[in-house]
Design an enzyme around this catalytic site. Structure first.
Site, PDB file in Angstrom:
ATOM      1  N   HIS B 404       0.851  -1.197   0.000  1.00 52.39           N
ATOM      2  CA  HIS B 404       0.000   0.000   0.000  1.00 52.39           C
ATOM      3  C   HIS B 404       0.881   1.239   0.000  1.00 52.39           C
ATOM      4  O   HIS B 404       1.318   1.695   1.058  1.00 52.39           O
ATOM      5  CB  HIS B 404      -0.878   0.034   1.268  1.00 52.39           C
ATOM      6  N   GLU B 508      17.924   0.751  -1.263  1.00 46.81           N
ATOM      7  CA  GLU B 508      17.465   1.403  -2.489  1.00 46.81           C
ATOM      8  C   GLU B 508      18.313   2.608  -2.869  1.00 46.81           C
ATOM      9  O   GLU B 508      18.426   2.937  -4.047  1.00 46.81           O
ATOM     10  CB  GLU B 508      15.995   1.814  -2.348  1.00 46.81           C
TER      11      GLU B 508
END
Lengths: 703, 703
Positions: B404, B508
């Site tokens: 989400h 990341e």
């Protein structure tokens, strides 16, 4: 689309840039979730960016709404200076001005004029700008929105919000959305503002990406030897000070100092913000040679200000910093009548206009740092007879300079201020140094319930406090020099009795600061802090190694550099900060301090690189002599200075105070060479500056 | 003076330090401007400091009022850890709790117990502390004031404010006065918090004096190889997050994230604050081996949480970061049914519990970063058949991990949350990664008037939002792993479905961060970020130079170091972050990832220095095997590790994954050596760690 016809001032050209399609922001309506321009409420939406250019056509700013988000961008010669950035305001309760806003109106004009500074870096200031007002309005309510007014000059621009609010309605501003986007690898020079401290920091040199929060003026240079940029604000009145916060990489966002109720700014009815300023210059010195900040301030509201007196002063002050005297009472008390008379004599004998005396008043003996309520501003210590001191000063043709340390207790000061200025007016004090020593966010205000409220030095209340002090002082023909102040935003134009201020990591940090100011510090200040306006840096320390040459507490410059500061760092009042005995012992270099004026007909920053070096020339106001100052960082260098600013055909004697051949700020700071030579506008001076060194030159006109 | 008799828990000793006079704070009444202790309203003022010591008697905290200012100080073995510092709260309207407060009551107790973590670094947590409550009350109003409750352990302490406010009365907190004073030249390790960003920063190593603002955990070491200190908070519930701000040299002051109305925290009636925690340890690893934060949180409120499942996972994720896939729809769309089945197969074949799939839902194709309202949490893209994917997962004994991304639009998410969790419950998703990508201060809440309000990631509203999400998820036996979250303050004890979180500059950033995470980064994290709790760092990149060896976008570690991270950085869920093909190509090192568990019987940080290196051992929960991880910074080093944590007399096979002799994070990251040897509790391993390298060891029990 209705674009009102620009109104042109007679004889002035206003350039409206036509934007090439390839540079246009994304077309509206791409984002299907937001309404397009066919708002039933806003009939006349301007779909294209509205731009205005500087008088020379090279600098431009454009405004548009991107899917309801007001945006702007600044370009010079077609290249981005500020890439697309945000505009807007947020409030504590409903009514944010940030989204669903569309460009509905614009209006242009231009202006060219000049005006005089009663004191300053130059007598005549040129004001040549174009002006644009754009109106953004909410798609659901055509009365809700803001105008942005921009004035664009060849060397920068300022814009401000003008917010229509019905009479009787209140706005509690919590945040400003204004952002400034630049490449992440821009070089930047800045001081941290995370704690909204009192601007007393060593400057940092970093890529933009390493900035957390920064005070303004914030100086940058775009990558690949791009243009220099300085972001600041002008005319900070009845508002909260702005700092910059890197909320996204490469994007500095305006933040406003909060009040004790969490609200940054309270406003009733319509209001305007201070100007957000963006100076742009190819050469670093172009930032210094700009009058943008002053031009964006309102004219003098005090009328005749001939009573505001630039000049040099000494003080019973440095002794407290190097622990040979105390502010408080006792055997080492500095502010005694006897000491005062000694200093007044020295001032009178050497051409100083005044003597600052700190620690004269009751209150210094308690925990004054944490309890400003201790201070009386009308009661002297028993060993300081203010009447006797000022009577004697009068006989010697000099003045006592007053001192009001508040320790940040605003209410205690405001309660006594009128009486305090009455006293000073009566005894002939025409300048007062005020002080707001207090931790960040800990100025004290007693509210209407009797409770303490804590204010930032840059909050709306403190901003207004300074104006109240200025006005009370002006009524008695007194000028104010606040320390730990709010930053300068050019209000000296409007209130010419705002004679100087601190707001800088000054000379005092060399006495006890960890670390002391580094060798580059004052060369750095010229391109950063000094863009805001005068600083009471207090130069002129001759005993540079007062704690011995190996102590970390020393001045990290050569002696010649201390002389150069009188030219490099502008202030209409300049202290000779050292103990008189150190001037008596060094009469030859002291002669420059005796000679140098503090008010100027013209000033020119000639050459320099931010944080590396600076060379400045100034012409004495009302005189023909020029003065030259040069300062370098920790690297020695030779500067080559054509004297082409001198009047052609006129002969001058250059009295040169330069670093001697063995000078070095650490190893040999006292090696100073003093010499004279004849020069004219065709002469080029070569000045070698030692590491941490400098040069000061008086150019005496032959006529 | 009335000092209540301390109540001692049976069998526990509580040490009340008697303060030597030379250490006592200044006697009251010296400051004539403040009333002395003879307040007519406060009859029972305690004139002496009140102190309590840790169970081992070495750590102590004392409280007193200095001329009405509440103060505290922390000492270890008699030496200051936190020198005298401030306490207090400020409100938007009258009623500040800061001055004119006197110590009027105190109460002591002690407690020793243990409790179990359903999942964690260890099964059994010991809780042995002494407790003190002190009451400060206002000299003009005996009902106005606060209590401070402190729990002091051998390895640190926490204190919180407990503020009596009559029912029906509101308090709007704007500021906390709590400060932490330490020597200016303390070494510190910290990330900047000036913009209250999302904790995604490279750590800084500086003297304390160079800190502007810092997030917590904030790690420090006192000068001259003094003790290590970590400042943080515990049990952040219905309050605003704390950052630290250096408002005076050497003094860090608590600051609370503001809400959109300028108020940090709204409270009705009596309230308590989160615990302000101060961990203290001689050795750096002592900070890691502490359960202080968990002990200060409330016990599990969810009851049976056997449905919370630690485990390893892979994901359709890294491809989006290195630009071989997209979140949005189109030819490179990552979240397709076909890709999902491929990943599910790989997961099932290699023992992974789940597959995270990002970009499965409608909303990624617009300007999602700036418009979280675009997201649907129940509608899949047409090429992602969630029923088919989860049906297939079930046949393979693995699970889809939900995703989400809210883009910070809290209201859009809250409006859909129940339906979204219903969907996931129905299809068998038991873990959901949530995301709050948004600029600092730009979480969106739509208020009751329909207007956007802007919230900080750490503001009171966002703090409560996370709890609302946890509760809605728990009702459906779903665990939550939020990214761009609020920081961890130990609430996994109370809500064990808070399975992990980001709040760290994760893997990341090696794909696109400027700069990528430096070689020291994960060794640094062990002593800083990880003190807060689990992090979803997403280790296990095998193709370290995915853009070529010379690209700045690469992983700055060796391959062996990627394995070590599974032990060094604790999380009950651990991703194997790389593309499956890179694991297939490197089966030998991949075996360690297949083997390593994520839930532990015991964990021991064995040795290390902050930011330099770390060696950690953990025992598999419900198993006899141990795992060892070691990581270094940019310097190569050899660590000597006695295996005395192993069970005496038992034999183990050490499966060692170490840097090969030519390994170097930059020059040769892939040189990994894998070997086995027999060891027991008497063995000492010598492990050479390459620059940016590490080692991972599985210690397989012979029985």
């Amino acid at each position: 689309m209705i674009l009102r016809q620009p109104r042109f001032a007679a004889g002035l050209a206003v350039a409206l840039l036509t934007l090439a399609a390839c540079n246009a922001p994304p077309a509206r309506g791409q984002d299907q979730s937001l309404p397009g321009p066919d708002s039933p409420i806003l009939a006349d939406i301007i779909a294209e960016p509205v731009a205005i250019a500087s008088p020379d056509g090279r600098l431009s700013i454009e405004f548009w709404s991107e899917a309801g988000l007001p945006r702007y961008r600044v370009r010079r010669d077609g290249e981005d200076v500020i890439s697309p950035s945000m505009l807007g305001l947020r409030f504590a309760v409903a009514g944010n001005l940030e989204r669903q806003l569309w460009l509905v109106d614009s209006e242009m004009s231009g202006s060219q004029s000049s005006w005089e500074l009663p004191w300053g870096e130059r007598r005549v200031v040129e004001d040549h700008h174009n002006e644009l007002r754009v109106s953004f309005r909410h798609e659901d309510d055509a009365d809700r929105g803001f105008d942005v007014r921009v004035r664009i000059f060849d060397d920068g621009l300022g814009f401000r919000y003008e917010v229509p609010v019905p009479d009787g309605e209140h706005r509690a501003i919590v945040d400003e959305v204004t952002s400034f986007a630049m490449p992440q690898d821009s070089e930047t020079w800045w001081t941290p503002a995370a704690d909204y401290n009192r601007y007393e920091y060593v400057y940092r040199t970093t890529p933009l990406i390493e900035v957390d929060t920064a005070h303004t003026p914030f100086t940058a240079r775009l990558p690949d030897d791009g243009v220099h940029v300085a972001i600041h604000e002008a005319a900070l009145v009845d508002y909260s000070g702005m700092r910059l916060d890197q909320q996204r990489e490469g994007v500095l966002t305006a933040e406003l100092a909060p009040g004790p109720d969490g609200i940054a700014v309270h406003k009733d009815g319509a209001f305007t913000t201070p100007w957000r300023t963006i100076q742009v210059a190819e050469e670093a010195v172009g930032l210094i040679n700009s009058d943008l900040i002053l031009n964006l301030n309102e004219p003098n509201v005090l009328g005749d200000v001939s009573w505001v007196e630039p000049g040099k002063y000494i003080g019973i002050w440095w002794g407290m910093h190097i622990n040979t005297m105390t502010w408080g009472s006792g055997p080492m008390h500095g502010a005694t009548t006897d000491n005062a008379i000694e200093y007044l004599d020295f001032a009178a004998d050497n051409g100083f206009a005044g003597v600052l005396i700190e620690g004269w008043n009751i209150g210094w003996d308690g925990d004054w740092f944490n309890n400003g309520a201790l201070f009386s501003f009308t009661e002297s210590y028993p060993d300081f007879d203010i009447e006797a001191v000022t009577d004697y000063a009068r006989t010697r043709g000099v003045r006592l300079i007053g001192h009001h340390e508040t320790s940040g207790h605003l209410t205690n000061y405001e309660n006594q201020m009128e009486d305090a200025f009455d006293l000073y007016e009566r005894v002939g004090v025409t300048q007062v140094k005020t002080g707001y020593v207090a931790d960040a966010g800990n100025l004290i205000r007693i509210d209407e319930t009797g409770e303490e409220r804590h204010e930032w030095h840059y909050g709306q209340y403190a901003v207004n406090h300074h104006i109240r002090v200025l006005e009370a002082a002006a009524a008695r023909h007194i000028s104010i020099n606040p320390h730990e102040p709010v930053k300068d935003t050019g209000l000296r134009r409007t209130y010419p009795n705002w004679i100087s201020r601190e707001g800088v990591r000054g000379q005092e940090f060399n006495a006890w600061g960890v670390p002391p100011n580094p060798p580059e510090h004052t060369a750095m200040l010229a391109f950063t802090r000094m863009l805001a306006g005068p600083a009471d840096f207090t130069p002129g320390i001759f005993d540079l190694t007062f704690n011995g040459p190996d102590s970390p507490n020393r001045v990290q410059t050569t002696l010649a550099r201390q002389l150069a500061l009188y030219v490099v760092l502008y202030s209409p009042i300049q202290m000779a900060a050292d103990l008189p005995e150190n001037y008596v012992a060094n009469p030859e270099p002291f002669q420059f301090i005796r000679d140098v004026p503090t008010d100027w007909e013209e000033s020119i920053a000639l050459q320099g690189d931010v944080g590396d070096f600076i060379v400045t020339a100034r012409q004495e106001r009302g005189g023909a002599d020029w003065y030259l100052g040069a300062a370098t960082d920790e690297a020695e260098r030779t500067v080559t200075v054509p004297l082409d600013f001198l009047e052609p055909g006129r002969n001058y004697t250059a009295q040169i105070y330069r670093d001697g051949p063995d000078a070095h700020w650490h190893d040999n700071p006292y090696d100073v060479a003093i010499e004279s030579r004849e020069v004219d506008a065709g002469t080029t001076l070569e000045l070698w500056l030692a590491a941490g060194g400098g040069a000061a030159v008086r150019l005496v006109s032959s006529e």
